[in-house]
Design an enzyme around this catalytic site. Structure first.
Site, PDB file in Angstrom:
ATOM      1  N   SER A   9       0.800  -1.195   0.162  1.00 51.03           N
ATOM      2  CA  SER A   9      -0.046  -0.027  -0.094  1.00 51.03           C
ATOM      3  C   SER A   9       0.740   1.321  -0.179  1.00 51.03           C
ATOM      4  CB  SER A   9      -0.927   0.096   1.344  1.00 51.03           C
ATOM      5  OG  SER A   9      -0.135   0.572   2.335  1.00 51.03           O
ATOM      6  N   ALA A  10       0.207   2.290   0.024  1.00 53.69           N
ATOM      7  CA  ALA A  10       0.905   3.473   0.392  1.00 53.69           C
ATOM      8  C   ALA A  10       1.034   3.690   1.806  1.00 53.69           C
ATOM      9  CB  ALA A  10      -0.151   4.741  -0.176  1.00 53.69           C
ATOM     10  N   GLU A  88       8.292  -3.894   6.569  1.00 59.23           N
ATOM     11  CA  GLU A  88       9.169  -2.939   5.307  1.00 59.23           C
ATOM     12  C   GLU A  88       9.792  -3.696   4.426  1.00 59.23           C
ATOM     13  OE1 GLU A  88       8.936   0.151   6.202  1.00 59.23           O
ATOM     14  OE2 GLU A  88       8.151   0.313   8.136  1.00 59.23           O
ATOM     15  N   CYS A 147      -8.676  13.965  -0.484  1.00 53.40           N
ATOM     16  CA  CYS A 147      -9.759  14.150  -1.263  1.00 53.40           C
ATOM     17  C   CYS A 147     -10.655  13.003  -1.263  1.00 53.40           C
ATOM     18  CB  CYS A 147      -9.697  14.421  -2.799  1.00 53.40           C
ATOM     19  SG  CYS A 147      -8.794  13.039  -3.786  1.00 53.40           S
TER      20      CYS A 147
END
Length: 192
Positions: A9-10, A88, A147
């Site tokens: 993911s981010a 990580e 957003c």
């Protein structure tokens, strides 16, 4: 049958939280998981995996020259290991991802890897590249942009919150240095 999973993911999608929950689930059933994390990320202490919601666990460290197959086989010989969890994992080398496939294929231990897919320039990390290529299962963990859309990119920021468009691929940091955004806001921030 053992498999290798890549949870990607981010930033701020709960990767470490999910890893720690998986570890707890194995332990709750009387099984022995092993957690590994990158030695270069010591923000929360050396040999620790921590989540932003306060969960934490000790972990074995890996460096770019660590032979993960050897390390895991040695641990497994002393006591049966039921799952390998790698935090990580974007910092793994190509060889280490291969070693983890050997853990799955030869030792028959499931390997669950958690990490970023891309860096702040939108480029794949080495570990992520080979996990995307060789993992049996790919699972996207989602987070959101300011957003409200899915965030799949990461912006590195300076001390004033401005996007940085150059620099070393690895610069350890958290919310103080990185922001997860959607592709549209990534392109706007990077001036593309």
């Amino acid at each position: 049958m053992a498999q290798m999973y890549f949870y990607y993911s981010a930033m701020n999608a709960g990767k470490s939280t999910t890893l720690l929950q998986s570890s707890f689930n194995y332990q709750e059933r009387g099984m022995t998981p092993v957690i590994f994390t990158a030695a270069l990320d010591d923000r929360y202490g050396v040999g620790k995996v921590s989540s932003r919601i306060g969960l934490q666990s000790d972990a074995h460290l890996y460096r770019s020259d660590t032979d993960l197959y050897f390390e895991i086989a040695a641990l497994h010989e002393v006591e049966q290991r039921h799952c390998i969890l790698v935090d990580e994992c974007q910092f793994l080398t190509r060889e280490q991802v291969y070693q983890l496939t050997e853990v799955v294929d030869k030792l028959r231990i499931p390997v669950l890897c958690y990490g970023l897919r891309t860096d702040f320039l939108g480029e794949l990390f080495e570990g992520s590249k080979y996990l995307l290529s060789w993992a049996d299962k790919l699972v996207e963990l989602k987070t959101i942009c300011h957003c409200g859309r899915k965030a799949n990119m990461v912006i590195r920021t300076d001390e004033h919150g401005n996007a940085i468009a150059e620099g070393a691929q690895v610069d350890i940091g958290g919310n103080d240095r990185y922001v997860s955004v959607c592709r549209q806001h990534y392109k706007e921030a990077m001036g593309k």
